[in-house]
Enzyme design. Structure first.
Site, PDB file in Angstrom:
ATOM      1  N   TYR A 190      -1.647  -5.836   6.620  1.00  0.00           N
ATOM      2  CA  TYR A 190      -0.868  -5.454   5.439  1.00  0.00           C
ATOM      3  C   TYR A 190       0.625  -5.445   5.777  1.00  0.00           C
ATOM      4  O   TYR A 190       1.448  -5.974   5.019  1.00  0.00           O
ATOM      5  CB  TYR A 190      -1.332  -4.076   4.964  1.00  0.00           C
ATOM      6  CG  TYR A 190      -0.606  -3.523   3.766  1.00  0.00           C
ATOM      7  CD1 TYR A 190      -0.869  -4.008   2.495  1.00  0.00           C
ATOM      8  CD2 TYR A 190       0.326  -2.487   3.912  1.00  0.00           C
ATOM      9  CE1 TYR A 190      -0.212  -3.489   1.385  1.00  0.00           C
ATOM     10  CE2 TYR A 190       0.971  -1.962   2.809  1.00  0.00           C
ATOM     11  CZ  TYR A 190       0.703  -2.462   1.555  1.00  0.00           C
ATOM     12  OH  TYR A 190       1.359  -1.933   0.457  1.00  0.00           O
ATOM     13  N   LYS A 218       3.805  -7.593   4.118  1.00  0.00           N
ATOM     14  CA  LYS A 218       4.941  -6.925   3.484  1.00  0.00           C
ATOM     15  C   LYS A 218       6.251  -7.269   4.183  1.00  0.00           C
ATOM     16  O   LYS A 218       7.316  -7.307   3.552  1.00  0.00           O
ATOM     17  CB  LYS A 218       4.704  -5.421   3.456  1.00  0.00           C
ATOM     18  CG  LYS A 218       3.585  -5.011   2.498  1.00  0.00           C
ATOM     19  CD  LYS A 218       3.832  -5.527   1.091  1.00  0.00           C
ATOM     20  CE  LYS A 218       2.830  -5.028   0.080  1.00  0.00           C
ATOM     21  NZ  LYS A 218       3.133  -5.498  -1.293  1.00  0.00           N
ATOM     22  N   SER A 253       6.834  -2.601   1.199  1.00  0.00           N
ATOM     23  CA  SER A 253       6.384  -1.303   1.706  1.00  0.00           C
ATOM     24  C   SER A 253       7.189  -0.955   2.947  1.00  0.00           C
ATOM     25  O   SER A 253       7.690  -1.855   3.648  1.00  0.00           O
ATOM     26  CB  SER A 253       4.895  -1.360   2.071  1.00  0.00           C
ATOM     27  OG  SER A 253       4.500  -0.217   2.804  1.00  0.00           O
TER      28      SER A 253
END
Length: 259
Positions: free
Chosen positions: A163, A167, A150
């Site tokens: 998160y 990533k 991402s």
């Protein structure tokens, strides 16, 4: 004689596994690979969901089967790879797309259980699944691993700290795979999508204030549709991307250059 460049995108005879493929980005990636000629294994947590996608693809004249796998479960990871080998006898492409984001908020507000859960699915699972396909790709003298990260793994936002950490780790995992496994003819690349209109990111793109700011900032002034991620993966999976490894490729509408 000049080579036929278009034919290098042909995946005929190759077998691809796509995790998290029952919907969203994963489903369109799987469809793109199948349309390019690959035999695709649709994988996600529920058998009925992957069967439904496989049946949909079969009705389109594409070759696909569904194999249930919760990527956070060690036994199911092993079963996915063994079932793929039993059915097709080879694995050429692995797309580590499955991911979770169970927490939104500041870093200090998350507890250790959430940290462990998100790391298990977003980092540990791609690492182990890649390790499991490694001997089969070595036997084929080549293969392509594509990890879906991402832009949050490159540029930190707000509320997505854990998160983002996972990533970012996935990006470095990809680079190390590329460096260590290149001598076997195995390529590993990472795709970093921006904001995509999927159920996974629904909490973001349904926030009118956030969307207004995002669309005014990114050069293309819009949110992406999930099918827009498929083309890049098709390139990286095919011989058209045969000299591409260790790369970090953003498909973000210009988010990373928006300042």
């Amino acid at each position: 004689m000049t080579k036929n460049i278009k034919s290098q995108f042909d995946l005929d005879g190759r077998v691809a596994i796509v995790t998290g493929a029952s919907k969203g980005i994963g489903k369109y990636i799987a469809q793109g690979l199948a349309e390019s000629g690959a035999r695709v294994i649709i994988s996600s947590r529920k058998q009925e969901a992957v069967d439904a996608v496989a049946e949909e693809f079969n009705a389109m004249g594409l070759e696909a089967i569904g194999i249930e796998c919760h990527v956070g479960d060690a036994k199911q990871r092993e079963s996915l790879i063994s079932a793929a080998m039993k059915h097709y006898g080879r694995i050429d492409i692995l797309v580590n797309n499955a991911a979770i984001n169970p927490f939104y908020g500041p870093l200090e507000s998350a507890d250790e259980m959430v940290f462990d859960k998100i790391m298990d699915v977003n980092v540990k699972a791609p690492w182990i699944l890649s390790n499991l396909v490694l001997p089969h790709m070595k036997a084929n003298k080549g293969g392509s691993i594509i990890n879906i990260s991402s832009v949050e793994g490159i540029h930190p936002g707000f509320g997505l700290g854990l998160y983002s950490v996972t990533k970012s780790a996935l990006i470095m995992l990809t680079k190390n795979q590329a460096k260590e496994w290149g001598p076997y003819g195995i390529r590993s690349n990472v795709v970093c999508p921006g904001l995509i209109k999927t159920k996974f990111s629904e909490g973001l793109w349904k926030n009118d204030k956030l969307v207004e700011g995002y669309m005014s900032a990114v050069p293309l002034h819009r949110i992406a549709e999930p099918e827009e991620m498929a083309g890049l993966v098709m390139l990286l999976a095919s011989d058209a991307g045969s000299y591409m490894t260790g790369g970090v490729y953003a498909a973000d509408g210009g988010y990373l250059i928006s300042g």
